[in-house]
Design a protein around this motif. Structure first.
Motif, PDB file in Angstrom:
ATOM      1  N   SER A  30      -4.875  28.057  38.450  1.00  0.00           N
ATOM      2  CA  SER A  30      -5.789  28.717  37.532  1.00  0.00           C
ATOM      3  C   SER A  30      -6.271  29.990  38.201  1.00  0.00           C
ATOM      4  CB  SER A  30      -6.973  27.812  37.203  1.00  0.00           C
ATOM      5  OG  SER A  30      -7.677  27.514  38.382  1.00  0.00           O
ATOM      6  N   ARG A  84       1.950  27.961  28.584  1.00  0.00           N
ATOM      7  CA  ARG A  84       2.930  27.234  27.753  1.00  0.00           C
ATOM      8  C   ARG A  84       2.795  27.631  26.290  1.00  0.00           C
ATOM      9  NH1 ARG A  84       1.953  22.335  31.430  1.00  0.00           N
ATOM     10  NH2 ARG A  84       3.620  22.619  32.947  1.00  0.00           N
ATOM     11  N   ALA A  85       1.585  27.879  25.842  1.00  0.00           N
ATOM     12  CA  ALA A  85       1.378  28.310  24.454  1.00  0.00           C
ATOM     13  C   ALA A  85       2.023  29.677  24.233  1.00  0.00           C
ATOM     14  CB  ALA A  85      -0.111  28.361  24.128  1.00  0.00           C
ATOM     15  N   ASN A 131      -4.189  29.647  32.287  1.00  0.00           N
ATOM     16  CA  ASN A 131      -3.920  28.338  32.863  1.00  0.00           C
ATOM     17  C   ASN A 131      -2.602  27.853  32.268  1.00  0.00           C
ATOM     18  OD1 ASN A 131      -4.423  27.159  30.294  1.00  0.00           O
ATOM     19  ND2 ASN A 131      -6.609  27.159  30.736  1.00  0.00           N
ATOM     20  N   TRP A 132      -2.145  26.727  32.739  1.00  0.00           N
ATOM     21  CA  TRP A 132      -0.831  26.251  32.276  1.00  0.00           C
ATOM     22  C   TRP A 132      -0.793  26.047  30.770  1.00  0.00           C
ATOM     23  CZ3 TRP A 132       3.635  26.854  34.317  1.00  0.00           C
ATOM     24  CH2 TRP A 132       3.760  26.968  35.713  1.00  0.00           C
ATOM     25  N   GLN A 133      -1.908  25.618  30.205  1.00  0.00           N
ATOM     26  CA  GLN A 133      -1.948  25.388  28.764  1.00  0.00           C
ATOM     27  C   GLN A 133      -1.687  26.698  28.012  1.00  0.00           C
ATOM     28  OE1 GLN A 133      -5.636  23.628  27.607  1.00  0.00           O
ATOM     29  NE2 GLN A 133      -4.939  23.151  25.543  1.00  0.00           N
ATOM     30  N   ILE A 134      -2.344  27.764  28.452  1.00  0.00           N
ATOM     31  CA  ILE A 134      -2.173  29.062  27.800  1.00  0.00           C
ATOM     32  C   ILE A 134      -0.765  29.599  28.061  1.00  0.00           C
ATOM     33  CG2 ILE A 134      -2.964  31.460  27.783  1.00  0.00           C
ATOM     34  CD1 ILE A 134      -5.779  30.366  28.452  1.00  0.00           C
ATOM     35  N   GLU A 188       7.819  27.073  36.049  1.00  0.00           N
ATOM     36  CA  GLU A 188       7.687  25.627  35.880  1.00  0.00           C
ATOM     37  C   GLU A 188       8.355  24.940  37.066  1.00  0.00           C
ATOM     38  OE1 GLU A 188       6.282  23.908  33.349  1.00  0.00           O
ATOM     39  OE2 GLU A 188       6.005  25.447  31.817  1.00  0.00           O
TER      40      GLU A 188
END
Ligand SMILES: [Zn+2]
Length: 153
Positions: A98, A113-114, A108-111, A151
């Motif tokens: 982060s 990946r989105a 962050n990883w969520q963003i 990744e």
């Protein structure tokens, strides 16, 4: 015989006055960046311009435009993004990834990946995603081309 890479590269740039934009003159990708093949791989023309001019590898770093003109390859209009070494290093070591990008939005990883999931060449490009997620276009570009936030295999 093929001309050396720097010769092939600068032939495709409309080099102008020192402070003017020097646009890539051939086709661009859906986000407006020139792409040129080097050693069998396509790379961003602006990234190649930075490396050729400054003699410094941009691997794992962002190359951003001061002029907001993705076609532009004037080295004076290009600068390296910040925090990248730090983040690439942290990602490589597999620690939590982060951090802030250019002091604007937290990634962050969520963003990440989105952004990757939403990226659709020629439809939903880096400019649009940059606006949607509140980050710089070059940050999005490097995410979707896998130059940062790799990744784990
Ligand atoms: Zn420019």
């Amino acid at each position: 015989m093929k001309a050396p890479f720097p010769v092939r590269f600068w032939r495709k740039i409309a080099v102008g006055a020192p402070d003017a934009c020097w646009p890539w003159v051939l086709r661009t990708d859906s986000d407006g960046y020139g792409r040129i093949k080097r050693d069998g791989r396509f790379i961003g023309a602006h990234r190649a311009a930075y490396e050729l001019h400054y003699g410094e590898s941009v691997a794992g770093k962002f190359v951003c435009h001061r002029c907001d003109n993705p076609r532009c390859c004037n080295p004076g209009h290009l600068f390296l993004g910040t925090h990248q070494d730090n983040m690439a290093d942290r990602n490589a070591k597999g620690r939590t990834a982060s951090g802030t990008q250019n002091g604007r939005a937290k990634l962050n990883w969520q963003i990440v990946r989105a952004i990757r999931a939403a990226y659709t060449p020629r439809k939903v490009g880096a400019s649009r995603l940059a606006a949607r997620f509140g980050v710089n276009r070059c940050v999005v570009e490097d995410i979707v081309y896998g130059k940062t936030w790799k990744e784990a295999a």
